[in-house]
Design a protein around this motif. Structure first.
Motif: not given
Length: 356
Positions: A254-265
Motif C-alpha cells: 500500500p502507498n501509505y503516507d510516510l511524511s511526519d504528521a504536523k501538530g503537537t505530539a
C-alpha cells in the motif's frame, strides 16, 4: 593468723560473693555474667544498647490508602481489542504448527541400498560347531624391533653417478655385520654405522624470480560476463512440479503516507488508548492559545504489519486515542463542535493541530 578488716584478701572475697549473688538473682550462668560485666567496664559501642528501628512508635498505615495515584489503565474497548488480537495470534500459531507438521520426519532409506553381505562362518579348529572365535591381533616376532630401527635410522642419501657405476662394476659381497636383534641396541648400531658416511651437498631450493616486465594482455569484451536484465528462470527438475505462482510478481504494497504528521505530539501508553501523565501543561497551552478551536486530533495505532486485519485494529486503536484526547479538550471548555478526530494505522501516539 587474724585477718584485718581492711586487708585486700577480704575485699576480694566480698567482691566475689557479690558477683555470685548477682549471678543467682539474674538467672545467668557465671560465664555470661562475667562477660557482661567486662563489656560494661570496657565501655564503647560494645556496651551500648541497640537503637530502636525507625518508625517503631508510629501508627500503622492504612493499607486501603496506598497507592494514592490511579494507574493508567486502558479503556474496556481497548482491552477487548487486545484480547481479540491475542486470540487470533493463538489460533494462527495452532494452525501453523498443524500445517508444518513435526520437525523430525521419518526419512526412508535410499533406493537401491542393499545390506552388506555377512562373512561366512568358518568352523573353529577342534570344534565341530560353525561359530568363529574372535582372536586378538598380534604382530610377528621381531616386527617391533624392525619398526624402531627404521624410525631411528638416518634418511637415505641420494646416489651419485660415480657411486652407481661402482656399484654396477663391483660384485655384491655378503654382509659381515651382525643381524639386528631389535630394540634399542639395534638402533644404536645403526646410528654408529651411519656416522662414518660422508654427507652429500644438496642443491638449494628457492622460488623463481619474479619478472616485473611481464605484460598482461587486455581482457576481451566477450570474456566479461554480462549482467542480465531480469532474474534467472526457476530451475526445473524431473518429477517436481513448478508452483503456479513462480512467475507472478511480488504483491503491491500500500502507498501509505510516510511524511511526519504536523501538530503537537501527545504521548500515549504503549498498546493502550490512555494518555500518559505529565502532559497537562501541553493541553493548557493549546487551549490558551486557541480557546475555541478548531482542533484536529489524529491518533495513530502503531501498526507493525501490512496485514489487513492488523491495520484495521491499529486504526481502531488510533480512534480510541483520539476520542480520549477529545474528552480531555472538552473538559478544558473547548466546544465539541470544534474538535475533529481521525485514526491512522501507522504512527506513534497522537497529534493535535489547528489546521487540517
Amino acid at each position: 593468723m587474724a585477718f584485718q578488716s581492711g586487708s585486700p584478701f577480704r575485699s576480694g572475697v566480698l567482691v566475689a560473693a557479690g558477683v555470685l549473688c548477682l549471678t543467682s538473682c539474674s538467672h545467668k550462668d557465671p560465664v555470661d555474667t562475667t562477660l557482661g560485666w567486662m563489656q560494661h567496664m570496657r565501655g564503647g559501642v560494645i556496651a551500648s544498647q541497640r537503637p530502636p528501628p525507625p518508625g517503631i512508635y508510629d501508627p500503622y498505615p492504612h493499607v486501603g490508602l496506598t497507592p494514592t495515584t490511579t494507574p493508567d489503565m486502558p479503556s474496556p474497548q481497548a482491552r477487548a481489542l487486545i484480547t481479540q488480537q491475542m486470540i487470533r495470534d493463538r489460533n494462527l500459531m495452532y494452525r501453523t504448527v498443524a500445517a508444518n507438521g513435526t520437525l523430525m520426519p521419518e526419512i526412508p532409506p535410499p533406493p537401491g541400498a542393499a545390506a552388506a553381505p555377512k562373512p561366512a562362518a568358518t568352523p573353529q579348529a577342534g570344534n565341530g560347531s560353525g561359530t568363529t572365535a574372535a582372536q586378538p591381533a598380534t604382530l610377528p616376532e621381531g616386527t617391533a624391533g624392525a619398526i624402531m630401527d627404521a624410525a631411528d635410522a638416518p634418511p637415505p642419501q641420494p646416489a651419485t653417478p660415480t657411486a652407481a657405476a661402482d656399484k654396477l662394476n663391483k660384485p655384491a659381497l655378503p654382509s659381515t655385520s651382525a643381524p639386528s636383534t631389535g630394540g634399542l641396541f639395534g638402533a644404536d648400531k645403526k646410528k654408529d654405522a651411519g656416522k662414518g658416511k660422508t654427507e652429500v651437498a644438496m642443491p638449494e631450493i628457492g622460488m623463481p624470480d619474479v619478472k616485473t616486465t611481464a605484460q598482461t594482455p587486455p581482457t576481451p569484451a566477450s570474456a566479461i560476463p554480462q549482467i542480465p536484465s531480469g532474474p534467472p528462470a526457476p530451475p526445473s527438475f524431473p518429477g517436481f512440479n513448478i508452483p503456479s505462482d513462480a512467475y507472478l510478481p511480488d504483491a503491491v504494497r500500500p502507498n501509505y503516507d510516510l511524511s511526519d504528521a504536523k501538530g503537537t505530539a501527545i504521548h500515549c501508553v504503549p498498546q493502550s488508548d490512555q494518555i500518559s501523565s505529565g502532559q497537562d501543561d501541553t493541553f493548557a497551552k493549546l487551549v490558551t492559545k486557541t480557546p475555541h478551536g478548531p482542533f484536529y486530533v489524529r491518533g495513530f495505532g502503531s501498526a507493525a504489519s501490512l496485514d489487513a486485519q492488523a491495520q484495521a485494529d491499529a486504526v481502531q486503536l488510533g480512534l480510541l486515542r483520539a476520542q480520549n484526547i477529545a474528552k480531555k479538550l472538552i473538559d478544558l471548555k473547548v466546544p465539541a463542535s470544534a474538535i475533529h478526530i481521525r485514526g491512522d494505522a501507522f504512527g506513534m501516539g497522537a497529534r493535535i493541530a489547528t489546521t487540517p
